[in-house]
Structure formats: C-alpha cells, structure tokens
Motif scaffolding. Structure first.
Motif, PDB file in Angstrom:
ATOM      1  N   LYS A   1      12.766  -3.209  17.530  1.00  0.00           N
ATOM      2  CA  LYS A   1      12.745  -2.417  18.759  1.00  0.00           C
ATOM      3  C   LYS A   1      13.615  -3.052  19.850  1.00  0.00           C
ATOM      4  N   THR A   2      13.754  -4.375  19.833  1.00  0.00           N
ATOM      5  CA  THR A   2      14.733  -5.006  20.712  1.00  0.00           C
ATOM      6  C   THR A   2      16.132  -4.507  20.371  1.00  0.00           C
ATOM      7  N   ALA A   3      16.403  -4.384  19.070  1.00  0.00           N
ATOM      8  CA  ALA A   3      17.698  -3.848  18.640  1.00  0.00           C
ATOM      9  C   ALA A   3      17.869  -2.403  19.085  1.00  0.00           C
TER      10      ALA A   3
ATOM     11  N   ASP B   1      12.202  -8.667   2.995  1.00  0.00           N
ATOM     12  CA  ASP B   1      11.978  -7.258   2.663  1.00  0.00           C
ATOM     13  C   ASP B   1      11.279  -6.530   3.804  1.00  0.00           C
ATOM     14  N   GLN B   2      10.315  -7.181   4.451  1.00  0.00           N
ATOM     15  CA  GLN B   2       9.638  -6.552   5.584  1.00  0.00           C
ATOM     16  C   GLN B   2      10.608  -6.351   6.750  1.00  0.00           C
ATOM     17  N   LEU B   3      11.457  -7.312   6.989  1.00  0.00           N
ATOM     18  CA  LEU B   3      12.471  -7.153   8.030  1.00  0.00           C
ATOM     19  C   LEU B   3      13.437  -6.031   7.679  1.00  0.00           C
ATOM     20  N   ARG B   4      13.869  -6.011   6.423  1.00  0.00           N
ATOM     21  CA  ARG B   4      14.831  -4.987   5.988  1.00  0.00           C
ATOM     22  C   ARG B   4      14.237  -3.590   6.130  1.00  0.00           C
ATOM     23  N   THR B   5      12.977  -3.422   5.758  1.00  0.00           N
ATOM     24  CA  THR B   5      12.323  -2.116   5.863  1.00  0.00           C
ATOM     25  C   THR B   5      12.260  -1.646   7.314  1.00  0.00           C
ATOM     26  N   ALA B   6      11.887  -2.557   8.206  1.00  0.00           N
ATOM     27  CA  ALA B   6      11.797  -2.193   9.623  1.00  0.00           C
ATOM     28  C   ALA B   6      13.159  -1.789  10.170  1.00  0.00           C
ATOM     29  N   TYR B   7      14.177  -2.559   9.857  1.00  0.00           N
ATOM     30  CA  TYR B   7      15.509  -2.270  10.395  1.00  0.00           C
ATOM     31  C   TYR B   7      16.131  -1.031   9.766  1.00  0.00           C
ATOM     32  N   GLU B   8      15.854  -0.778   8.481  1.00  0.00           N
ATOM     33  CA  GLU B   8      16.419   0.399   7.826  1.00  0.00           C
ATOM     34  C   GLU B   8      16.000   1.679   8.530  1.00  0.00           C
ATOM     35  N   THR B   9      14.730   1.768   8.919  1.00  0.00           N
ATOM     36  CA  THR B   9      14.243   2.969   9.607  1.00  0.00           C
ATOM     37  C   THR B   9      14.480   2.913  11.108  1.00  0.00           C
ATOM     38  N   ASN B  10      14.016   1.841  11.732  1.00  0.00           N
ATOM     39  CA  ASN B  10      13.976   1.797  13.192  1.00  0.00           C
ATOM     40  C   ASN B  10      15.353   1.645  13.834  1.00  0.00           C
ATOM     41  N   VAL B  11      16.286   1.017  13.131  1.00  0.00           N
ATOM     42  CA  VAL B  11      17.601   0.751  13.715  1.00  0.00           C
ATOM     43  C   VAL B  11      18.699   1.518  12.980  1.00  0.00           C
ATOM     44  N   PHE B  12      18.891   1.214  11.693  1.00  0.00           N
ATOM     45  CA  PHE B  12      19.989   1.839  10.963  1.00  0.00           C
ATOM     46  C   PHE B  12      19.777   3.342  10.816  1.00  0.00           C
TER      47      PHE B  12
ATOM     48  N   ASN C   1      16.691  -1.101  21.751  1.00  0.00           N
ATOM     49  CA  ASN C   1      17.042  -1.146  23.171  1.00  0.00           C
ATOM     50  C   ASN C   1      18.530  -1.425  23.361  1.00  0.00           C
ATOM     51  N   ALA C   2      19.059  -2.370  22.585  1.00  0.00           N
ATOM     52  CA  ALA C   2      20.484  -2.680  22.688  1.00  0.00           C
ATOM     53  C   ALA C   2      21.340  -1.498  22.257  1.00  0.00           C
ATOM     54  N   VAL C   3      20.951  -0.846  21.175  1.00  0.00           N
ATOM     55  CA  VAL C   3      21.694   0.327  20.693  1.00  0.00           C
ATOM     56  C   VAL C   3      21.684   1.429  21.745  1.00  0.00           C
ATOM     57  N   THR C   4      20.563   1.606  22.419  1.00  0.00           N
ATOM     58  CA  THR C   4      20.467   2.625  23.475  1.00  0.00           C
ATOM     59  C   THR C   4      21.478   2.359  24.578  1.00  0.00           C
ATOM     60  N   LEU C   5      21.504   1.127  25.066  1.00  0.00           N
ATOM     61  CA  LEU C   5      22.419   0.773  26.149  1.00  0.00           C
ATOM     62  C   LEU C   5      23.877   0.962  25.723  1.00  0.00           C
ATOM     63  N   LEU C   6      24.221   0.476  24.540  1.00  0.00           N
ATOM     64  CA  LEU C   6      25.610   0.544  24.088  1.00  0.00           C
ATOM     65  C   LEU C   6      26.030   1.979  23.787  1.00  0.00           C
ATOM     66  N   THR C   7      25.093   2.795  23.301  1.00  0.00           N
ATOM     67  CA  THR C   7      25.395   4.204  23.067  1.00  0.00           C
ATOM     68  C   THR C   7      25.657   4.926  24.378  1.00  0.00           C
ATOM     69  N   ALA C   8      24.834   4.653  25.371  1.00  0.00           N
ATOM     70  CA  ALA C   8      25.033   5.272  26.688  1.00  0.00           C
ATOM     71  C   ALA C   8      26.384   4.880  27.267  1.00  0.00           C
ATOM     72  N   GLN C   9      26.749   3.623  27.134  1.00  0.00           N
ATOM     73  CA  GLN C   9      28.034   3.175  27.652  1.00  0.00           C
ATOM     74  C   GLN C   9      29.190   3.850  26.928  1.00  0.00           C
TER      75      GLN C   9
ATOM     76  N   GLY D   1       9.387  -4.705  22.394  1.00  0.00           N
ATOM     77  CA  GLY D   1      10.761  -5.087  22.137  1.00  0.00           C
ATOM     78  C   GLY D   1      11.479  -5.620  23.358  1.00  0.00           C
ATOM     79  N   SER D   2      10.822  -5.584  24.511  1.00  0.00           N
ATOM     80  CA  SER D   2      11.432  -6.076  25.742  1.00  0.00           C
ATOM     81  C   SER D   2      11.463  -7.604  25.725  1.00  0.00           C
ATOM     82  N   LEU D   3      12.648  -8.189  25.781  1.00  0.00           N
ATOM     83  CA  LEU D   3      12.753  -9.652  25.791  1.00  0.00           C
ATOM     84  C   LEU D   3      12.162 -10.228  27.072  1.00  0.00           C
ATOM     85  N   THR D   4      12.278  -9.494  28.174  1.00  0.00           N
ATOM     86  CA  THR D   4      11.676  -9.960  29.429  1.00  0.00           C
ATOM     87  C   THR D   4      10.167 -10.056  29.294  1.00  0.00           C
TER      88      THR D   4
END
Length: 252
Positions: free
Chosen positions: A178-180, A110-121, A182-190, A150-153
């Motif tokens: 937030k790692t997600a 549920d904590q993961l779902r809440t974070a992803y619902e707002t921050n990503v989806f 970052n990925a969404v940002t890159l793919l959206t730009a592309q 969120g930076s994997l590096t």
C-alpha cells in the motif's frame, strides 16, 4: 501536489452516461462504492474476478449495472475487460488482497509477491489498460483504494489510524504494497496532469473479506463515501494526494 487539508463536500453532478468501473466490486468497500455511484446516477461496471459473484452482486444493485470478469493479475482478463468497456470516466482501483505474513523475519517471498501482484502490479495494469478510454472523458477520475497502514509518516510515529506500537514491523507484505500504491498514485497524477484527478483513499479498518473471518471495523459504506467523493471531484479539485475516508488529508 495540491496542498489543501480537507476536501470540499461539493461533488460534480455526473452528466448522463457517466460510466465507472470498480474493481473487486462484488463485496465489501467495492460493492458499497458501486451502490453509491448508482445512487448518483452513474452507470457502473462491477469488476469481479469470479464472474458468478459479480453477477450475484449486480442482482442486488439493480439497474444501470453491468458485470465484467476482471482478474487484475491476469493480463488477458484485463485486455478482455478493456475491449468490452469502450467508455469510461471513473476508474476505482479497489481490488486488493492481504496475503498474510508478519514482519521481515516471517514473511515469505511468495506472500510478498502475491500482495504486490494484486495491490500494485494489477492496479497499474488496469490503469494502463483503461487510460485510452479515460483520456476520451471530459472529467477523468482515478481513485486508488490504499490504506493508512501504508503511510510512512504514520508508520514511523503514533497515529490515529492503527495501533502503532503493536503494529511496528508487522504486516510487511500488505502495508508495504500500500506504500507502493501511494507512490504510484502520486507519480500517475504527475504524469497525467491536472485534467485528470488521481487520488488515493485510506478507508480505515472495515468489516470486509480482506482478512478471513474479520468482524471488527467500521461500515464499508462509510469508507465508500470517501471514494465516491474523490470519484466525483469538481474540475478544480485536488490531484496526487492521499485522503482519509472522512475527507481530511493523510500524510504520505
């Protein structure tokens, strides 16, 4: 994508009528972004899940401010905001939550779902909804407020952004969301090409409502200045990158 290491201090002076939507703009970094965009002559829509809080924020910001009720996790709320805001040049996806939990042994689904619902989806939902309006702009800009955590590096080695040794494995829901981002940002730009400028910002630790009662961290206005620099990039500016608030490139 673009391989420069530091953003120019140059901004593109906004043309009259340039319009921005800032999600989660009733407080914290979003509020500071709204104020600074107004200072540059941009017409600002304050997006707020709680309309009364948005109206209160707008009353402090002054003229050239509009308020829209916007819950990024509610598709009907997003659709209503899209209907209301016909013209848009700048989208700042700032709304975010920290849903708690620590590492994989203690964080609930549920904590993961809440974070992803707002921050990503929610971020993707708002971006998709406003793409038609942004495509009509001569200078479309999307800024996603992410996080250095969120930076994997940086997560895989010592870094200046947070206490790496203490944080190892912790903050699973927030940091992975937030790692997600970052990925969404890159793919959206592309996907959108070079006419759009789509970037993410690592704002650093700030005194905001992200964590209840948090009193540590820097001034949200300092992070907001980094957002505004990306929102007003010149047409030859970079796209598809993660930037620290101070204008230096951050690693994915």
């Amino acid at each position: 994508m673009d391989q420069i290491d530091r953003l120019s201090t140059e901004i593109r002076p906004p043309e009259p009528g340039t319009t921005a939507l800032v999600t989660g703009a009733n407080s914290g970094i979003g509020f500071a972004v709204a104020r600074q965009l107004l200072d540059h002559g941009v017409v600002v829509w304050v997006g707020s899940r709680d309309l009364s809080k948005g109206e209160r924020a707008a009353s402090q910001l002054g003229s050239a401010v509009h308020v829209v009720q916007l819950d990024v996790t509610d598709s009907s709320s997003v659709a209503a905001a899209v209907e209301r805001i016909a013209k848009l040049d700048i989208l700042v996806n700032n709304a975010g939550v920290n849903s708690g939990g620590e590492d994989v042994t203690t964080t609930s689904i549920d904590q993961l779902r809440t974070a992803y619902e707002t921050n990503v989806f929610g971020l993707i939902s708002v971006t998709q909804g406003f793409l038609p309006a942004l495509k009509r702009s001569a200078h479309p800009r999307i800024v996603n407020v992410s996080s250095g955590t969120g930076s994997l590096t940086w997560n895989s080695g010592p870094n200046p952004q947070f206490d790496w040794e203490r944080a190892q494995g912790g903050g699973l829901a927030y940091r992975s969301s937030k790692t997600a981002v970052n990925a969404v940002t890159l793919l959206t730009a592309q996907a959108l090409g070079n006419t759009f400028k789509v970037n993410a910002l690592a704002p650093g630790l700030r005194r905001t409502n992200l964590i209840a009662g948090m009193t540590v961290g820097g001034d949200p206005a300092e992070a907001a200045s980094g957002v505004v620099r990306l929102a007003l990039l010149p047409d030859d500016g970079p796209t598809g990158s993660l930037w620290s608030w101070d204008g230096t490139r951050a690693p994915w």
